[in-house]
Scaffold this active site. Sequence first.
Site, PDB file in Angstrom:
ATOM      1  N   HIS A 135      -6.321  -2.093   6.476  1.00  0.00           N
ATOM      2  CA  HIS A 135      -6.210  -2.960   7.662  1.00  0.00           C
ATOM      3  C   HIS A 135      -7.548  -3.185   8.376  1.00  0.00           C
ATOM      4  CE1 HIS A 135      -2.092  -2.243   6.803  1.00  0.00           C
ATOM      5  NE2 HIS A 135      -1.933  -1.156   7.530  1.00  0.00           N
TER       6      HIS A 135
ATOM      7  N   LYS B 299       0.812  -1.200   0.000  1.00  0.00           N
ATOM      8  CA  LYS B 299       0.000   0.000   0.000  1.00  0.00           C
ATOM      9  C   LYS B 299       0.862   1.273   0.000  1.00  0.00           C
ATOM     10  CE  LYS B 299      -1.171   1.845   4.123  1.00  0.00           C
ATOM     11  NZ  LYS B 299      -0.248   1.961   5.217  1.00  0.00           N
TER      12      LYS B 299
ATOM     13  N   HIS C  97      -0.208  -6.020   5.746  1.00  0.00           N
ATOM     14  CA  HIS C  97       0.556  -6.766   6.755  1.00  0.00           C
ATOM     15  C   HIS C  97      -0.311  -7.185   7.948  1.00  0.00           C
ATOM     16  CE1 HIS C  97       1.030  -2.875   8.814  1.00  0.00           C
ATOM     17  NE2 HIS C  97       1.409  -3.543   9.870  1.00  0.00           N
TER      18      HIS C  97
ATOM     19  N   LYS D 102      -0.565 -10.976  10.710  1.00  0.00           N
ATOM     20  CA  LYS D 102      -0.435 -10.995  12.169  1.00  0.00           C
ATOM     21  C   LYS D 102      -1.035 -12.286  12.719  1.00  0.00           C
ATOM     22  CE  LYS D 102      -0.519  -5.960  12.798  1.00  0.00           C
ATOM     23  NZ  LYS D 102       0.766  -5.588  13.401  1.00  0.00           N
TER      24      LYS D 102
ATOM     25  N   ASP E 157      -4.995   5.528   5.290  1.00  0.00           N
ATOM     26  CA  ASP E 157      -3.801   4.844   5.795  1.00  0.00           C
ATOM     27  C   ASP E 157      -4.156   3.544   6.524  1.00  0.00           C
ATOM     28  OD1 ASP E 157      -0.956   4.790   6.351  1.00  0.00           O
ATOM     29  OD2 ASP E 157      -1.466   5.249   8.436  1.00  0.00           O
TER      30      ASP E 157
ATOM     31  N   LYS F  40      -3.582   8.131  15.868  1.00  0.00           N
ATOM     32  CA  LYS F  40      -2.206   8.281  16.332  1.00  0.00           C
ATOM     33  C   LYS F  40      -2.188   9.170  17.574  1.00  0.00           C
ATOM     34  CE  LYS F  40      -0.055   7.290  11.930  1.00  0.00           C
ATOM     35  NZ  LYS F  40       0.472   5.950  12.110  1.00  0.00           N
TER      36      LYS F  40
HETATM   37  C1  BG6 Z   1       0.839   1.074   8.367  1.00  0.00           C
HETATM   38  C2  BG6 Z   1       0.446   2.522   8.416  1.00  0.00           C
HETATM   39  O1  BG6 Z   1       0.214   0.417   7.288  1.00  0.00           O
HETATM   40  O2  BG6 Z   1       0.451   0.444   9.572  1.00  0.00           O
HETATM   41  C3  BG6 Z   1       1.091   3.206   9.594  1.00  0.00           C
HETATM   42  O3  BG6 Z   1       0.858   3.157   7.213  1.00  0.00           O
HETATM   43  C4  BG6 Z   1       0.786   2.468  10.869  1.00  0.00           C
HETATM   44  O4  BG6 Z   1       0.664   4.564   9.691  1.00  0.00           O
HETATM   45  C5  BG6 Z   1       1.092   0.984  10.718  1.00  0.00           C
HETATM   46  O5  BG6 Z   1       1.582   3.013  11.890  1.00  0.00           O
HETATM   47  C6  BG6 Z   1       0.603   0.205  11.912  1.00  0.00           C
HETATM   48  O6  BG6 Z   1       1.084  -1.099  11.829  1.00  0.00           O
HETATM   49  P1  BG6 Z   1       1.295  -1.993  13.126  1.00  0.00           P
HETATM   50  O7  BG6 Z   1       1.713  -3.320  12.590  1.00  0.00           O
HETATM   51  O8  BG6 Z   1       2.356  -1.299  13.908  1.00  0.00           O
HETATM   52  O9  BG6 Z   1      -0.019  -1.990  13.822  1.00  0.00           O
END
Ligand code: BG6
Length: 484
Positions: free
Chosen positions: A237, A145, A175, A179, A232, A332
Amino acid sequence: IPVEVFDLVIFGGTGDLALRKLLPALFRRDAVGQIPPQARIIALALDHQTLEEYRAQVADALQTHLRAVEAQAETLARFLERLEYHAVDLMSPASFQSLATILDTCPERIRIYYLAVAPALFSAISHGLAGAGLAGNNARLVLEKPLGHDHASAALLNAQVGEVFDEHAIYRIDHYLGKETVQNLMALRFANALFEPVWNAQCIDHVQITAAESLGVGSRGGYYDTAGAIRDMVQNHLLQLLCLIAIEPPYRFEADAVRDEKLKVLRSLRPLSGRKVLDHTVRGQYLASSSSPAYIQEVGNPASMTESYVALKVEIDSWRWSGVPFYLRTGKRLKAQSAEIAVVFKQPSHLMFGDLPTPILPNVLTMRLQPDEGLRLHIMTKEPGPGGFRLHDIPLDMAFAEGQNEDWRMPDAYERLLMDVVRGNQTLFMRGDEVEAAWQWIDPIIEAWQLSGRKPDGYDPGTSGPISAIEMMARDGRRWREIE
Ligand code: BG6
């Protein structure tokens, strides 16, 4: 179990994704002997540097991103030996010809092209590969992405890459799907008889999905300010998590069977547009604190209308989920780094206990994605003792780390996903139509926000987000779970 021999070409080999995620994940797979000795990792980037300089750069990154116990000198040296480095100009066909010269020394191998570069280059690289005869049957393309910033751009990207690679050769990474807890969600739902009969509108009151982060946007302000939390985190996700909770049982645990079901969920999301968007969503932007800058300062854009927090109430128009809201939130600079899915069940249909000193709480099944990955089921039980009849809520807990020794660590999502690419298993990757369907649902929300001209609500760092998100829940007579 070792995987088949492969050549992995990383476009963007000196970038943040490669150094922070991909190479550490490959190192770890190598350390446990999963990567065959002949496999090659070929990093490409613009920088003119020698192989020795590149290896030193990777060694540095590995020392930073791995635990000391992992980065043993011998394993490290063996891994670094696998690396090749070439400076390339992606706009020049000659670069692809030289890549062909390298790869053609082992023509029979699986070839993986990982595009850890800006999406604006995806099309050019795919066509460059095809031009040099490198997009044959043994080739796989891995994309990350942002896969577009709206439906039109995502469809264009799919079409451009699709001119060269067949859908079965394209691996779109989210990703979150790698998990452990997320994969476990499939096991929980479909390998147990207990949950499926109650996994529906008759028994479930609502679902909460939270991905909270304590950090700010940091050095990614340039990208983030054009995206915001909805592009994002939600488009990919959070919607993927929602899909896995909501899907019908696939007929087999196999890529297209699972992805067909996810697509159905995405297509049955009740559209949000116009006025309804303002009632069903909340946008927030973090303010300054004594120790951290405000969002607008961090991204260097005082007029920014981009949200660093978003909460949404999502409904699914399907037989199973009619009337069950899914509340999603991510942001965030919140009070903790924590991600979980909580399935909140309905109260028993008849409460026979009369007036009790303590309330009967609903059963809640939480699946923690991070930290402390595991499952927890809250159930009501009788407080022991001969006194009155008192009920209290007790968690049945299952930590995935339980029973493991101290050195054990939860595998990183990229380890799993990279090896799945080598194995040719697309189950945990998004298909092109899924990405497009998600954008189709997201686009009208962003449009309504823009039309409204409303600024995101400010929230203080270290809190659970804007007050308006609490109010949104309260209007439904519900509360967010604590972020902890
Ligand atoms: C990413 C986002 O895809 O996922 C980030 O671009 C975010 O902004 C991150 O911080 C969070 O991933 P994880 O695995 O730390 O929850």
